[in-house]
Motif scaffolding. Structure first.
Motif, PDB file in Angstrom:
ATOM      1  N   UNK A 120       0.817  -1.214   0.000  1.00  0.00           N
ATOM      2  CA  UNK A 120       0.000   0.000   0.000  1.00  0.00           C
ATOM      3  C   UNK A 120       0.847   1.258   0.000  1.00  0.00           C
ATOM      4  N   UNK A 121       0.380   2.238  -0.759  1.00  0.00           N
ATOM      5  CA  UNK A 121       1.048   3.529  -0.815  1.00  0.00           C
ATOM      6  C   UNK A 121       1.123   4.032  -2.234  1.00  0.00           C
ATOM      7  N   UNK A 122       1.809   5.168  -2.367  1.00  0.00           N
ATOM      8  CA  UNK A 122       1.952   5.786  -3.686  1.00  0.00           C
ATOM      9  C   UNK A 122       3.036   5.060  -4.475  1.00  0.00           C
ATOM     10  N   UNK A 123       2.759   4.797  -5.718  1.00  0.00           N
ATOM     11  CA  UNK A 123       3.828   4.334  -6.600  1.00  0.00           C
ATOM     12  C   UNK A 123       3.491   4.740  -8.025  1.00  0.00           C
ATOM     13  N   UNK A 124       4.216   4.185  -8.972  1.00  0.00           N
ATOM     14  CA  UNK A 124       3.935   4.476 -10.376  1.00  0.00           C
ATOM     15  C   UNK A 124       4.081   3.169 -11.145  1.00  0.00           C
ATOM     16  N   UNK A 125       3.160   2.922 -12.069  1.00  0.00           N
ATOM     17  CA  UNK A 125       3.276   1.724 -12.887  1.00  0.00           C
ATOM     18  C   UNK A 125       3.897   2.117 -14.218  1.00  0.00           C
ATOM     19  N   UNK A 126       4.929   1.396 -14.585  1.00  0.00           N
ATOM     20  CA  UNK A 126       5.644   1.678 -15.831  1.00  0.00           C
ATOM     21  C   UNK A 126       5.732   0.363 -16.585  1.00  0.00           C
ATOM     22  N   UNK A 171       1.678   5.071 -15.587  1.00  0.00           N
ATOM     23  CA  UNK A 171       0.478   5.533 -14.893  1.00  0.00           C
ATOM     24  C   UNK A 171       0.735   5.503 -13.380  1.00  0.00           C
ATOM     25  N   UNK A 172       0.740   6.666 -12.722  1.00  0.00           N
ATOM     26  CA  UNK A 172       0.924   6.662 -11.269  1.00  0.00           C
ATOM     27  C   UNK A 172      -0.262   5.992 -10.576  1.00  0.00           C
ATOM     28  N   UNK A 209      10.699 -13.428  -5.548  1.00  0.00           N
ATOM     29  CA  UNK A 209      10.150 -12.345  -4.755  1.00  0.00           C
ATOM     30  C   UNK A 209      10.313 -11.023  -5.507  1.00  0.00           C
ATOM     31  N   UNK A 210       9.200 -10.488  -5.966  1.00  0.00           N
ATOM     32  CA  UNK A 210       9.232  -9.173  -6.617  1.00  0.00           C
ATOM     33  C   UNK A 210       7.975  -8.388  -6.253  1.00  0.00           C
ATOM     34  N   UNK A 211       8.145  -7.074  -6.349  1.00  0.00           N
ATOM     35  CA  UNK A 211       6.976  -6.193  -6.366  1.00  0.00           C
ATOM     36  C   UNK A 211       6.815  -5.612  -7.760  1.00  0.00           C
ATOM     37  N   UNK A 212       7.614  -6.164  -8.712  1.00  0.00           N
ATOM     38  CA  UNK A 212       7.632  -5.569 -10.044  1.00  0.00           C
ATOM     39  C   UNK A 212       7.969  -4.082  -9.914  1.00  0.00           C
ATOM     40  N   UNK A 213       8.971  -3.803  -9.089  1.00  0.00           N
ATOM     41  CA  UNK A 213       9.347  -2.410  -8.807  1.00  0.00           C
ATOM     42  C   UNK A 213       9.288  -1.546 -10.050  1.00  0.00           C
ATOM     43  N   UNK A 214       8.639  -0.434 -10.045  1.00  0.00           N
ATOM     44  CA  UNK A 214       7.849   0.122  -8.935  1.00  0.00           C
ATOM     45  C   UNK A 214       6.352  -0.174  -9.097  1.00  0.00           C
TER      46      UNK A 214
END
Ligand SMILES: [Zn+2]
Lengths: 553, 423
Positions: free
Chosen positions: A303-309, A342-343, A375-380
């Motif tokens: 949870x929180x702010x991120x950006x999908x790229x 997309x943020x 283990x990934x979060x697909x950063x970011x």
């Protein structure tokens, strides 16, 4: 110079070592066997946990869309300014950190390698220039194919597999990549023809090729070329409720060929319940457990702010209504691919986001073989990589997990099976997922383990009940035998190397097709498209490491 | 030079000067002299053929050894309260070295072309956009809308290379492509189709472009306008233009930000971007802003990946701070806040503006000055004298630059690194 790491509790799954006290010797950047002479440096690690340096096998750390994300989010950077300090350069952190800060912070979490999964061949030069400016880490990239017009034309005209193999090999060489990724197979191209979705067996409007065919063709090419890393797949219908079914059909459709399904959390959604959005984790995990040719990484959201790229311009455009803050970029790119940035703000009180969180964790906990899950979060995209220690704690600590579960959207929590899952990951399993398994998946024989001859990329932790604290601040990190982090802080700045594969292929035959193709349709010459070794190694910071192509070890 | 060198001919040479990165140039090298034999234009030919000038540094107007000039430069930087760096016709490596030095000296990074670049960058950071690249344009565009710009003088080969290619991937008859100018009429004939079809022009005064862009944005969303004209253009005309782009399969809207020279041009750019976004509800349409001459995009890209911000970044407080207004070199010099101007230009020979503060120039050999700088260190140009990398206007394609001749001139990167070391 001889370094001795004395008596640490070693977790080295590649050699079946599960927390045994061992001495490790390092000479000239490599791990060596026991040495009789007095070491130059000795570190007393009795009681400490010792693992190989961690490897992030899917993290967006460099390339065009990452820098679009950077340009898009000045307000996010302002929340995390990073001043220069000693040898460390200034920059910014959080969702789309600067390259320099990316490297320091990864090292401070015990990571020694990161792989950029979406290298558009036409933009590979930029990806490499950015990754060259990521200190501390070894890097590598997966070249994106599957929506490039050259491949789709070959497939549409029924060209034999051998030609395609040559093209795939040529792309790996030219883009200086270690693997091949396909993103929404054919769909990025279809979007340019105004086709707004493309399911597994739906024909591309212009080429009449289906995603299933693209996947099979590319997966076969990599097997026949002996590339260790299986086809890295961001499937069709990302984020669409009900895509669980697409994912299951994708697994079946590859017909036993090796395939890596990335950020599978985003592809594991059902349509049950009042809100027509439900967890497909159980079915996905079941298919994963049954199909040994499949590897996955999770793409956990936090949870929180991120950006999908993403390279998936088609699906990203479909999601721009969710942009938070309300701004976004989509691009068609050079008859090669596309991108969408997309943020996103994942909120724990939001039903969909909360269920996404549950789905990722369910997949982690229901997947039986830690050698095939990463283990990934697909950063970011799911969360910035800085949240890895928190994610590890969620996996290793059931009561912590259940406490968190109690705070999320109650409807989502009620629908999830997460609360009933007893499993807690062990340190050994974490070491598999983040080290040994990742190295094996990529064909990195001298990384991810602590045996003789391995590169001395080593992380040392103090064991703690609070695993977030433990993994958030390593005592020591060694990169190629040099101490680079002490007590969670960078003490020495190094530049990593670039990992690649260079499969054998018939260059003359494929270039006789490619050169005129470039001359006629592209905006640059084939000779200028190919990334030469001097471009990577010219300034003396990085070396190109070429891994053998003999299939999977 | 006493040695005689056989003229050598290089093919497929990328141009670091033209922003659209033509990489099909044929260049003859004899000694230090470069001659563009094929595919040059009014921008690239002077870029390559500019004769070498000074080969040795000057400090205080006197010839100086390189290390002497470097030490003098370092002293100037050490004593400066706020050095401001501008120019930035540089390649990737030169920019990397510059940013490192700027950070170390607590300075400000600006670009001579930032004012133009920001007309786009402010929109990117505020609302984003739907964009495409030159290769997609070349193969797909069916309707090209030019917004308030005359492309040919700045990008002489744009139409020839990308709008009127002989063939495309999808069998389009490129002669039937439509070009529409909204704003000034084109000066040249490059936008005329090979069949002689002239572009449609919807005349509009430059300062009226914001009103027209806003009207288009509203019309695309389906609004009906009460006014009969917007910015002097009949609404019926704008409605027809909107319909034309809706009917197009792959519309592209382009402009040259440097030519949108009116206050708050970014708001007009934003409206045009929103217009294009809205068109994508039904069809495909994209923007493709032109720019990127003299390393403008290159320096901005490197700055973005190393600091998070594209331009006008201050390191005065140790960490990067982005302020597109405050960190303008011109503003900082005029207000007296900056007390040293460092001008870095390894591609263009554009000299620094006259300033009331000491000026340090790391500039391409051949630069000439109205006002002798405190220190001038001539350097070679990436793509002529050194290998390197540059970005073209779409921010996607980076091209390799090659060394064509041996001049012995240092690279800007090596000079900047030497100054940093001497600090
Ligand atoms: Zn990804």
């Amino acid at each position: 110079m001889l370094i001795k790491l004395r008596g640490g509790k070693v977790y080295d799954p590649a050699h079946g070592i599960d927390g045994e006290a061992r001495d490790i010797y390092i000479r000239d950047g490599r791990i060596v066997g026991p040495q009789p002479e007095t070491p130059t440096h000795e570190y007393d690690l009795r009681g400490k946990v010792v693992m190989a340096g961690a490897i992030d096998m899917h993290t967006h750390i460099g390339g065009g869309k990452v820098t679009i994300a950077r340009n898009l989010l000045p307000e996010d950077h302002r929340g995390d300014p990073v001043a220069s300090e000693g040898l460390m350069r200034a920059g910014c952190g959080h969702a789309a950190p600067s390259t320099l800060t990316t490297g320091y912070r990864y090292a401070e979490l015990g990571y020694t390698a990161g792989f950029e999964p979406a290298v558009l061949p036409i933009n590979a030069r930029q990806a490499h220039m950015e990754m060259a400016d990521v200190p501390m880490l070894d890097v590598g990239g997966y070249a994106m194919l599957g929506s490039d017009d050259f491949l789709l034309r070959l497939m549409a005209s029924g060209t034999e597999q051998e030609v395609i193999n040559n093209y795939v090999a040529w792309t790996l060489h030219s883009a200086q990549a270690i693997g091949v990724k396909v993103v929404n197979p054919g769909g990025i191209s279809a979007f340019k023809f105004n086709q707004r979705s493309l399911d597994l067996d739906e024909a591309h409007r212009y080429y009449q090729v289906t995603p299933r065919q693209v996947l099979q063709t590319l997966a076969r090419a990599l097997v026949e070329l002996g590339v260790p890393h299986p086809l890295h797949v961001h499937g069709c219908n990302l984020g669409v409720p009900g895509n669980l079914d697409t994912t299951l059909r994708t697994i079946a459709g590859i017909e036993g060929l090796p395939m890596h399904l990335t950020h599978i959390q985003f592809h594991s959604y059902g349509t049950e319940g009042d809100r027509k959005f439900s967890s497909g984790a159980a079915q996905i995990a079941e298919a994963f457990n049954r199909n040994k040719n499949i590897t996955i990484d999770v793409g956990q959201i936090l949870f929180g702010q991120t950006v999908t790229a993403s390279g998936d311009s088609q699906r990203q455009f479909a999601n721009v209504g969710h942009a938070n803050p309300n701004k976004w970029v989509c691009m068609d790119i050079e008859c090669d691919a596309g991108c969408g940035v997309v943020p996103f703000k994942y909120r724990d009180k939001n039903f969909v986001n909360a269920l996404q969180w549950c789905i990722g964790l369910e997949i982690f906990l229901l997947a039986e073989d830690p050698w095939r899950i990463f283990l990934t979060t697909d950063h970011p995209n799911g969360a910035p990589f800085m949240s890895y220690p928190h994610l590890i704690r969620l996996l290793m600590d059931k009561s912590f997990r259940n406490d968190r579960l109690a705070t999320i959207n109650p409807d989502a929590a009620a629908l999830s099976t997460l609360g009933g899952i007893e499993r807690e990951y062990s340190l050994y399993e974490i070491a598999i997922m983040t080290r040994a398994g990742a190295a094996r998946l990529l064909g990195l024989r001298d990384r991810g383990h602590l045996g003789e001859g391995a590169a001395a990329d080593i992380t040392v932790y103090t064991e703690d009940e609070d695993k977030e604290k433990m993994f958030g601040k390593p005592d020591y990190v060694f990169k190629d035998g040099e101490l680079v982090v002490r007590n969670g802080e960078v003490v020495h700045v190094v530049w990593g190397n670039l990992h690649t594969v260079k499969p054998e292929f018939d260059r003359a035959s494929i270039e006789s097709r490619l050169k005129p193709y470039f001359d006629r349709y592209h905006t640059m010459k084939m000779d200028n498209f190919i990334i030469r070794d001097w471009e990577i190694e010219g300034d003396g910071r990085s070396k190109i490491m070429v891994h053998p192509c003999e299939g999977r070890g | 030079m006493t040695e005689t060198i056989q003229p050598q001919v290089f093919e497929n040479v990328p141009s670091p000067f033209c922003g659209i990165a033509s990489d099909d140039l044929k260049i003859e090298v004899s000694g230090h002299r470069l001659k563009v034999l094929a595919n040059g234009d009014a921008v690239t030919v002077p870029g390559f053929e500019q004769p070498l000038g000074d080969m040795t540094p000057r400090a205080g107007g006197q010839a100086a050894a390189l290390d002497e000039a470097v030490n003098r430069a370092a002293r100037l930087l050490k004593n400066a309260r706020l050095p401001v760096f501008s120019g930035f016709g540089t390649d990737v490596n030169d920019t990397r070295a510059a940013l490192s030095l700027i950070e170390r000296s607590g300075g400000v990074f600006d670009q001579a072309r930032a004012e133009a670049g920001l007309r786009n960058l402010l929109v990117l950071a505020d609302s984003g956009w739907m964009a495409t690249t030159l290769g997609e344009l070349k193969n797909r565009v069916d309707v090209l809308l030019v917004f308030g710009s005359d492309i040919e003088p700045a990008f002489p080969r744009f139409f020839q290379r990308f709008v009127w290619p002989e063939e495309t991937l999808f069998g389009q008859d490129t002669r039937r492509r439509e070009v529409i100018y909204l704003g000034p009429s084109p000066g040249g004939s490059a936008s005329t189709s090979p069949d002689g079809l002239e572009p449609k022009v919807i005349p509009c005064a430059t300062d009226q472009l914001p009103a027209v862009a806003a009207a288009l944005s509203a019309l695309a969303k389906g609004a009906s306008l009460q006014a009969e004209a917007a910015g002097g253009v009949p609404v019926t005309e704008l409605q027809a233009l909107t319909e034309r782009l809706k009917q197009a399969s792959y519309g592209v809207v382009t402009w040259v930000a440097g030519q949108l020279d009116f206050p708050h041009a970014e708001l007009a750019v934003q409206q045009i971007c929103q217009f294009v976004v809205t068109l994508n509800q039904e069809t495909r349409c994209s923007i493709l802003p032109l720019g990127g001459q003299d390393g403008d995009r290159t320096a901005s890209q490197v700055c973005a990946w190393q600091t998070g911000y594209p331009t006008r970044v201050s390191f005065a407080r140790g960490y990067p701070e982005y302020d597109p207004y405050h960190n303008s070199a011109a503003r900082l010099l005029a207000s007296g806040e900056a007390d040293l101007l460092v001008w870095v230009n390894s591609h263009a020979t554009t000299p620094p503006p006259a300033a009331n503060v000491p000026t340090l120039v790391i500039g391409r050999s051949g630069m000439s000055f109205e006002q002798e700088p405190e220190v001038y260190i001539p350097v070679g140009a990436p793509g002529l004298d050194h290998p390197g990398h540059m970005y073209r206007c779409d921010n996607v394609v980076a091209l390799p630059l090659y060394k064509l001749r041996e001049t012995g001139l240092p690279s800007a990167a090596s000079v900047l690194a030497a100054i940093e070391k001497a600090l």
